[in-house]
Design a protein around this motif. Sequence first.
Motif, PDB file in Angstrom:
ATOM      1  N   GLN A  99      12.198  -2.506  -0.788  1.00 31.96           N
ATOM      2  CA  GLN A  99      11.232  -1.475  -1.136  1.00 31.96           C
ATOM      3  C   GLN A  99       9.829  -1.853  -0.658  1.00 31.96           C
ATOM      4  O   GLN A  99       8.928  -1.024  -0.648  1.00 31.96           O
ATOM      5  N   HIS A 100       9.663  -3.112  -0.288  1.00 31.61           N
ATOM      6  CA  HIS A 100       8.469  -3.567   0.406  1.00 31.61           C
ATOM      7  C   HIS A 100       8.827  -3.639   1.891  1.00 31.61           C
ATOM      8  O   HIS A 100       9.466  -4.598   2.328  1.00 31.61           O
ATOM      9  N   PRO A 101       8.461  -2.626   2.669  1.00 32.56           N
ATOM     10  CA  PRO A 101       8.948  -2.535   4.054  1.00 32.56           C
ATOM     11  C   PRO A 101       8.444  -3.658   4.958  1.00 32.56           C
ATOM     12  O   PRO A 101       7.222  -3.836   5.105  1.00 32.56           O
ATOM     13  N   PRO A 102       9.347  -4.430   5.577  1.00 26.71           N
ATOM     14  CA  PRO A 102       8.940  -5.476   6.513  1.00 26.71           C
ATOM     15  C   PRO A 102       8.180  -4.929   7.723  1.00 26.71           C
ATOM     16  O   PRO A 102       7.470  -5.680   8.401  1.00 26.71           O
ATOM     17  N   SER A 103       8.308  -3.633   8.001  1.00 26.33           N
ATOM     18  CA  SER A 103       7.589  -3.037   9.132  1.00 26.33           C
ATOM     19  C   SER A 103       6.075  -3.127   8.961  1.00 26.33           C
ATOM     20  O   SER A 103       5.327  -2.946   9.936  1.00 26.33           O
ATOM     21  N   LEU A 104       5.591  -3.416   7.731  1.00 29.81           N
ATOM     22  CA  LEU A 104       4.152  -3.554   7.497  1.00 29.81           C
ATOM     23  C   LEU A 104       3.638  -4.954   7.811  1.00 29.81           C
ATOM     24  O   LEU A 104       2.431  -5.194   7.768  1.00 29.81           O
ATOM     25  N   ILE A 105       4.532  -5.875   8.139  1.00 28.50           N
ATOM     26  CA  ILE A 105       4.117  -7.253   8.404  1.00 28.50           C
ATOM     27  C   ILE A 105       3.045  -7.343   9.490  1.00 28.50           C
ATOM     28  O   ILE A 105       2.042  -8.049   9.311  1.00 28.50           O
ATOM     29  N   PRO A 106       3.188  -6.642  10.626  1.00 24.23           N
ATOM     30  CA  PRO A 106       2.127  -6.714  11.648  1.00 24.23           C
ATOM     31  C   PRO A 106       0.763  -6.272  11.119  1.00 24.23           C
ATOM     32  O   PRO A 106      -0.268  -6.880  11.474  1.00 24.23           O
ATOM     33  N   GLU A 107       0.722  -5.246  10.274  1.00 27.35           N
ATOM     34  CA  GLU A 107      -0.554  -4.788   9.722  1.00 27.35           C
ATOM     35  C   GLU A 107      -1.144  -5.821   8.762  1.00 27.35           C
ATOM     36  O   GLU A 107      -2.369  -6.023   8.727  1.00 27.35           O
ATOM     37  N   LEU A 108      -0.275  -6.457   7.986  1.00 24.94           N
ATOM     38  CA  LEU A 108      -0.752  -7.509   7.083  1.00 24.94           C
ATOM     39  C   LEU A 108      -1.351  -8.664   7.875  1.00 24.94           C
ATOM     40  O   LEU A 108      -2.425  -9.185   7.543  1.00 24.94           O
ATOM     41  N   LEU A 109      -0.672  -9.059   8.942  1.00 25.71           N
ATOM     42  CA  LEU A 109      -1.155 -10.155   9.771  1.00 25.71           C
ATOM     43  C   LEU A 109      -2.441  -9.782  10.501  1.00 25.71           C
ATOM     44  O   LEU A 109      -3.338 -10.621  10.687  1.00 25.71           O
ATOM     45  N   ASP A 157       2.671  -6.800  -5.967  1.00 20.53           N
ATOM     46  CA  ASP A 157       2.795  -8.156  -5.438  1.00 20.53           C
ATOM     47  C   ASP A 157       2.928  -8.185  -3.925  1.00 20.53           C
ATOM     48  O   ASP A 157       2.788  -9.253  -3.321  1.00 20.53           O
ATOM     49  N   PHE A 158       3.218  -7.053  -3.298  1.00 18.64           N
ATOM     50  CA  PHE A 158       3.401  -7.015  -1.850  1.00 18.64           C
ATOM     51  C   PHE A 158       2.035  -7.152  -1.183  1.00 18.64           C
ATOM     52  O   PHE A 158       1.271  -6.198  -1.102  1.00 18.64           O
ATOM     53  N   ARG A 159       1.750  -8.358  -0.707  1.00 20.55           N
ATOM     54  CA  ARG A 159       0.442  -8.626  -0.118  1.00 20.55           C
ATOM     55  C   ARG A 159       0.465  -9.926   0.673  1.00 20.55           C
ATOM     56  O   ARG A 159       1.356 -10.762   0.507  1.00 20.55           O
ATOM     57  N   LEU A 160      -0.513 -10.074   1.528  1.00 20.63           N
ATOM     58  CA  LEU A 160      -0.726 -11.331   2.242  1.00 20.63           C
ATOM     59  C   LEU A 160      -1.872 -12.058   1.572  1.00 20.63           C
ATOM     60  O   LEU A 160      -2.910 -11.459   1.253  1.00 20.63           O
TER      61      LEU A 160
END
Length: 323
Positions: A99-109, A157-160
């Motif tokens: 439910q926390h989409p891994p596709s957002l990883i680039p935006e977090l980075l 909790d979904f955050r960098l």
Amino acid sequence: MEQLMISFVVPSYNEAGNVEKVMDAIAKEMQHQQAGFEVLFIDDGSSDGTMDEIRHVLHSYSEAGYVSFTRNFGKEAAILAGLQHAKGQAVIVMDADLQHPPSLIPELLKGFEEGYDQVVAKRNRNGESKMRTFLSKSYYKFVNNAIDVRLSDGEGDFRLLSRKAVDSLLLLSESNRFSKGLYAWIGLEQKTISYENIVRQHGETKWSFGKLLNYAVDGIVSFNTKPLRLCFYIGLFTLSSALIYIVATFVSIFLNGIDVPGYFTTISSVLFLGGIQLVSLGIIGEYVGRIYNETKKRPHYLIGQASVEMKGKQDQHATIHRS
């Protein structure tokens, strides 16, 4: 130049059907990044074969690791364990249920590269029931008027977290942890990105109404003493009202004589005052209970087994540790 290392902390409780999927998704997103990574699965005392799936993933991915608790200690303990064991210059906390989409990883980075210490993924509430949406919005509106830090609906909790943010969180050693409040309490520069709410595809939610209610109470009590002050004001108001009533009744008796006493007045007074006393005792009890838990100084969790060592000095939380 040393390669940037990103740590993923994935609390997992009865997520056997999602472990491999979330690992595959993270690895897929990270293969396009100029950074190394590790994925730490924190098994929170699962009983459905989650640990078997985690061990299976370890055979396929050298980047995967795990910490397994001796029993279920809760998500807050799992997040803490992940932060304590993470070795990366930045840590991404995400659930194992996708439910926390891994596709957002680039935006977090990207936010981390821009210099932010916290890059927060904020979800909308599309797909949720109107009642749950209403209750959630009402809770956040109430709690932001009651506590000393500000919480935002949809931010979880979904955050960098930068290494500076992680180290700041690890300085906070209280037993009753409420991470949403702790993230806000440490401050530090923050960027927020939004995403569409995703409905769980596999498994069942671990959040019953009772657990959500307890979580809401933790959020209110953990970050302020205003409920205690409220008890004082309610008691003062009740005492003042009672004194006014007594004086008015005495004057009425003096002028008009004694009327037949009314059952409604008597029982209403008893129930009203008794209710205030019980509520006040309940609020005081919440604080006393937390003081009691803090004085025992028990570890937040116990480790049954792990494939990774804690970063830096061994901590008291990992008192039972075997590879």
